[in-house]
Design an enzyme around this catalytic site. Structure first.
Site, mmCIF file in Angstrom:
data_model
loop_
_atom_site.group_PDB
_atom_site.id
_atom_site.type_symbol
_atom_site.label_atom_id
_atom_site.label_comp_id
_atom_site.label_asym_id
_atom_site.label_seq_id
_atom_site.Cartn_x
_atom_site.Cartn_y
_atom_site.Cartn_z
ATOM 1 N N PHE A 533 0.841 -1.203 0.000
ATOM 2 C CA PHE A 533 0.000 0.000 0.000
ATOM 3 C C PHE A 533 0.871 1.246 0.000
ATOM 4 O O PHE A 533 1.877 1.313 0.714
ATOM 5 C CB PHE A 533 -0.880 0.064 1.258
ATOM 6 C CG PHE A 533 -1.878 -1.037 1.399
ATOM 7 C CD1 PHE A 533 -3.180 -0.873 0.943
ATOM 8 C CD2 PHE A 533 -1.539 -2.230 2.014
ATOM 9 C CE1 PHE A 533 -4.123 -1.876 1.096
ATOM 10 C CE2 PHE A 533 -2.476 -3.248 2.172
ATOM 11 C CZ PHE A 533 -3.773 -3.067 1.706
ATOM 12 N N ASP A 534 0.474 2.234 -0.787
ATOM 13 C CA ASP A 534 1.004 3.578 -0.579
ATOM 14 C C ASP A 534 0.366 4.094 0.711
ATOM 15 O O ASP A 534 -0.758 3.729 1.046
ATOM 16 C CB ASP A 534 0.627 4.464 -1.766
ATOM 17 C CG ASP A 534 1.029 5.906 -1.532
ATOM 18 O OD1 ASP A 534 2.196 6.142 -1.206
ATOM 19 O OD2 ASP A 534 0.157 6.789 -1.653
ATOM 20 N N LYS A 535 1.092 4.943 1.459
ATOM 21 C CA LYS A 535 0.538 5.426 2.728
ATOM 22 C C LYS A 535 -0.408 6.613 2.534
ATOM 23 O O LYS A 535 -1.606 6.516 2.795
ATOM 24 C CB LYS A 535 1.660 5.834 3.698
ATOM 25 C CG LYS A 535 1.121 6.371 5.046
ATOM 26 C CD LYS A 535 2.226 6.813 5.967
ATOM 27 C CE LYS A 535 2.661 8.231 5.671
ATOM 28 N NZ LYS A 535 1.680 9.249 6.125
ATOM 29 N N VAL A 741 -1.394 -1.030 -4.200
ATOM 30 C CA VAL A 741 -2.570 -0.175 -4.091
ATOM 31 C C VAL A 741 -2.112 1.268 -3.915
ATOM 32 O O VAL A 741 -1.351 1.574 -2.999
ATOM 33 C CB VAL A 741 -3.463 -0.587 -2.897
ATOM 34 C CG1 VAL A 741 -4.726 0.255 -2.868
ATOM 35 C CG2 VAL A 741 -3.797 -2.063 -2.964
#
Length: 850
Positions: A533-535, A741
């Site tokens: 995941f990107d934060k 994502v």
């Protein structure tokens, strides 16, 4: 597998070699994607300034339109030699018929690639210099298909002369050396053409089904008459011949069409078997074969239509007309006549006809048909109705509405921002239709298997015809066995098993606000064990929030906040704006809060590590710990320093406040996790996702704090964009299949190198819609478990269908060879298995979103 090579003139300023930064960005976004084997810069002919960027790719997996969209995203201007269009047609009866049409279209000069879905969608990539759009329409109509609607192409950008392409590497099937040009796609809703239905006949579009019923009736009458004494046998024979005609009409029609394009499909095999039965005097058995086969076809077509209608319903979401406001009057006009800037009126409880911004009125809008959101979204007018928005991302969600969403109880006036052909709904329909033509790994396997299997069956049948030479049995018995094997070995269920599941899965996902671009991402998503995941904006809100106000000494929390807000409201830094926004909220209403805040002045930056301002004849300093270490004056108290360090360990960004020489406290901000993030990750664990990794450019402490709070297994911090790509490559080595994502824009290179790239909030981003493998239309993490659960179920059903179809064939072939099954039994089991796999696939349409 078919491979193509295209050479794109990359028209960027001073692009001299492959190391150019813009070219590298384009290569980064495409390199590593499924279906692309190699990307490199070709040597250009003398006198040619443009660099030729060469792609070797597999069109079944990634169409040239995706390559073009990604090239445009990084600013490449492409020439318009190549066209790409998606058409909806009527008359595709089943998947085997689709393959015949596909072969015929690929034989057309100028067609680079053709993919045809059994649901009636055709995707074509073609060379405009060799074939026109009109010629392609004619080629389709020559296949007895009617063009219902489609995506037609508009040449985009500036015309450029094509250069002769140098010869390149060879490919297994065919190779094209082309220069391509960027193009835009326009969806013409409801574009109708006069045509005859492929299922047409004396009874209209239901002729095939009526022919099947007449065949069954004549078969039943003929068989019943054999039990009545005194009735001559020729009457029963006449009934059987009639049954042959009605049951064999469409079978013979399809067999002739298949042979015309040098394909020997199941229809040909069934026809030969029926003729063989008649030759042996087994008229009743041959008529039964044709009846069951035709009935199976009709029911298969009905079942596939059910899945197709689920997708077609998307196109019907937007109303055909809109109420256009002109000089205070309302005129009902077609949505195709709406222009950007027009103001339309949407009455309560009606569908919204166009993408736009609310300029008057308030209402709750049901966006579920587009984004899958279960709760209606409140809409209100923009502050400046005259403003022009070039990108949807510029407009807060409470002002933007989508075509096809449903207005609530209030009346709205909407300023149109996109024409009907460019609306989010139109793009969604186009991409879902195109997704039907993209084959999954299982479908590619079954296609390869059939190319070997069908000729092998024909060889086996020929050998069985001569069994009487080596086995003591009459020729009639050998001939009958050979015909039975023909029926048993027909790969009907195999051909439809995967496409029906992919179609149903894509349709169900689209209804739930998830765009899955074909069979490959549908299958791959179902076998994932790790998700990265990107934060910022994905796992977190994407905007900092004021989390802690810690006074030091005798000052109160309210006084500390008042001083801090007074200074920070002079700054335009994002963190300062967050402090002011959330600080005023803590005072109550923003207007009452503003009255409590004194007026500061003379704002200055200090050493690049903070700010200072004058407030009530004192100097207030706000900054990080490094500021006060270099500023001099009173040293930072150890206990205050410890409090700031503890807050930073928890993932906060801290600001220490000093008034003259007295330290008065510390405040902390943090990009807080989304409220739904923790519950979503719990669901993903239950679905079998072993590793969930956050990739962030923030420091490792911030990453660890967010990971602890929401339940991630790993957090990798301090990553630059190129390091995120390296992280994805490392994860793929560890876990084999990894999803990424993100928002589909900043994370595009990392998403390109993942097994499946998933973009969130795609309804608000044309780029995300074009580039991602899977697009979550709403900016909502809770759609991710639904997408993965649906893919897991799709994968299971595809495997069930594959084993069922292969298992039935493996059972029937030896059973008919050794005489355990007659032609009637073989066709009954055969057609039964076909219907089972189709209806098994249709179960996906009922998949529930928890």
């Amino acid at each position: 597998m078919k491979k193509l090579k295209i050479e794109i003139p990359v028209l960027l300023p001073e692009v001299a070699h492959e190391q150019d930064a813009c070219v590298q960005r384009l290569i980064e976004q495409l390199e590593g994607r499924e279906g692309i084997e190699e990307i490199h810069v070709e040597n250009t002919p003398p006198g040619v300034k443009e660099s030729l960027l060469c792609f070797h790719y597999q069109p079944e997996i990634i169409p040239v339109a995706r390559i073009q969209a990604l090239a445009r995203q990084v600013g490449a201007e492409l020439t318009a030699r190549f066209g790409h269009m998606v058409l909806e047609v009527e008359g595709i009866r089943h998947q085997r018929h689709a393959r015949g049409v596909e072969s015929a279209l690929e034989e057309k000069s100028g067609v680079l690639d053709a993919e045809v879905s059994g649901s009636g969608v055709i995707r074509l990539e073609y060379d405009r210099q060799l074939v026109s759009k009109e010629a392609l329409y004619q080629a389709i109509q020559e296949q007895n298909l009617g063009i219902r609607s489609g995506v037609v192409n508009r040449a985009g950008g500036k015309d450029h002369a094509a250069h002769a392409a140098p010869s390149g590497t060879s490919s297994p099937k065919k190779q094209e050396h082309v220069h391509t040009e960027g193009e835009e796609h326009e969806h013409k809703e409801g574009e109708e053409h006069e045509h005859g239905h492929a299922h047409g006949g004396p009874f209209g579009k239901n002729s095939e089904l009526i022919f099947v019923l007449l065949c069954g009736a004549l078969l039943g009458v003929g068989w019943g008459l054999t039990f009545i004494d005194g009735i001559t046998s020729w009457i029963s024979l006449a009934c059987y011949i009639g049954a042959y005609f009605f049951g064999g009409y469409y079978t013979a029609k399809e067999a002739i069409e298949s042979i015309a394009v040098k394909r020997f499909e199941i229809d040909f095999l069934m026809l030969i078997a029926a003729m063989g039965a008649a030759f042996l005097g087994e008229w009743a058995e041959g008529a039964l074969l044709l009846f069951l086969f035709s009935l199976g076809h009709a029911l298969e077509h009905y079942a596939m239509n059910k899945a197709q209608k689920s997708i077609a319903a998307l196109a019907e979401l937007a109303p055909r007309t809109a109420l256009l406001k002109r000089s205070g009057q309302l005129d009902e006009v077609s949505i195709d006549q709406l222009q950007v800037g027009d103001v339309i009126v949407v009455k309560p409880n009606t569908k919204i006809p166009a993408d736009g911004v609310v300029v008057d009125g308030k209402s709750s809008v049901n966006q579920a048909p587009i984004t899958g959101e279960s709760v209606p979204v409140d809409k209100e007018p923009v502050k400046d109705p005259q403003a022009t928005f070039t990108r949807q991302q510029e407009v807060p969600a409470q002002h933007w509405v989508f075509a096809g969403s449903i207005n609530g109880n209030g009346s709205l006036e909407i300023k149109v921002q996109k024409q009907a052909s460019d609306s989010t709904l139109s793009r969604l329909v186009k991409l879902v239709n195109e997704a039907q033509t993209q084959k999954s790994p299982t479908q590619l396997f079954t296609d390869r298997f059939e190319r070997i299997f069908v000729p092998s069956v024909l060889v086996l049948v020929v050998l069985l015809l001569f069994a009487w030479v080596v086995v003591d049995e009459p020729f009639s018995e050998s001939f009958y066995r050979a015909m039975a094997v023909l029926v048993a070995a027909s790969p009907c269920a195999l051909a439809i098993s995967t496409p029906s599941a992919v179609l149903s899965g894509v349709a169900r996902a689209a209804r739930g606000g998830v765009l899955i671009k074909g069979g490959r991402p549908l299958e791959d998503l179902g076998v994932l064990t790790a998700i990265a995941f990107d934060k910022t904006g994905t796992l977190t809100e994407g905007t900092p929030r004021l989390t802690h106000v810690v006074p030091y000494g005798s000052i109160s929390e309210e006084e500390l906040l008042r001083i801090t807000v007074a200074v920070e409201q002079l700054s335009d830094h994002p963190l300062a704006k967050a402090v002011v926004r959330d600080g005023l909220k803590r005072f109550g209403q923003p207007d009452s809060g503003a009255r409590k805040v004194p007026q500061a002045e003379d704002l200055q930056a200090v050493l690049g590590k903070g700010i200072q301002a004058r407030l009530n004849e004192t100097t207030v300093y706000i900054g990080n710990r490094a500021l006060f270490e270099e500023l001099g004056g009173a040293p930072l108290p150890a206990d205050l320093n410890e409090k700031a360090a503890r807050l930073e360990d928890e993932g906060n960004t801290t600001m220490i406040i000093r008034q003259d020489e007295q330290y008065i406290g510390v405040i902390a901000l943090m990009d807080t996790p989304r409220p739904e993030a923790k519950a979503t990750l719990e669901k993903l664990k239950k679905l079998g996702i072993r590793r969930m990794i956050m990739l962030t450019g923030d420091n490792q402490k911030v990453g660890n704090a967010v990971a602890r709070e929401i339940g991630l297994t790993d957090a990798w911090g301090n990553l630059l964009p190129e390091q995120k790509v390296a992280s994805i490559k490392e994860l793929k080595q560890q876990e084999s299949k990894v999803a990424m994502v993100g928002d589909g824009v900043n994370d595009a290179p990392a998403m390109a190198h993942s097994t499946v790239g998933i973009a969130m909030g795609a309804a608000g981003s044309d780029v995300a819609l074009e580039t991602a493998d899977i697009a979550l239309m709403a900016d909502d993490l809770t759609n991710l478990p639904f997408a993965i659960g649906l893919s897991r179920q799709s994968k299971r059903i595809i495997q069930q269908n594959l084993w069922m179809s292969l298992g039935v064939t493996a059972f029937l072939i030896p059973a008919t060879i050794f005489g355990f099954a007659s032609i009637g039994i073989a066709v009954l089991i055969h057609e039964g298995s076909t219907l089972v796999v189709v209806f098994n696939a249709l179960r996906l349409l009922a998949f529930r979103k928890e």
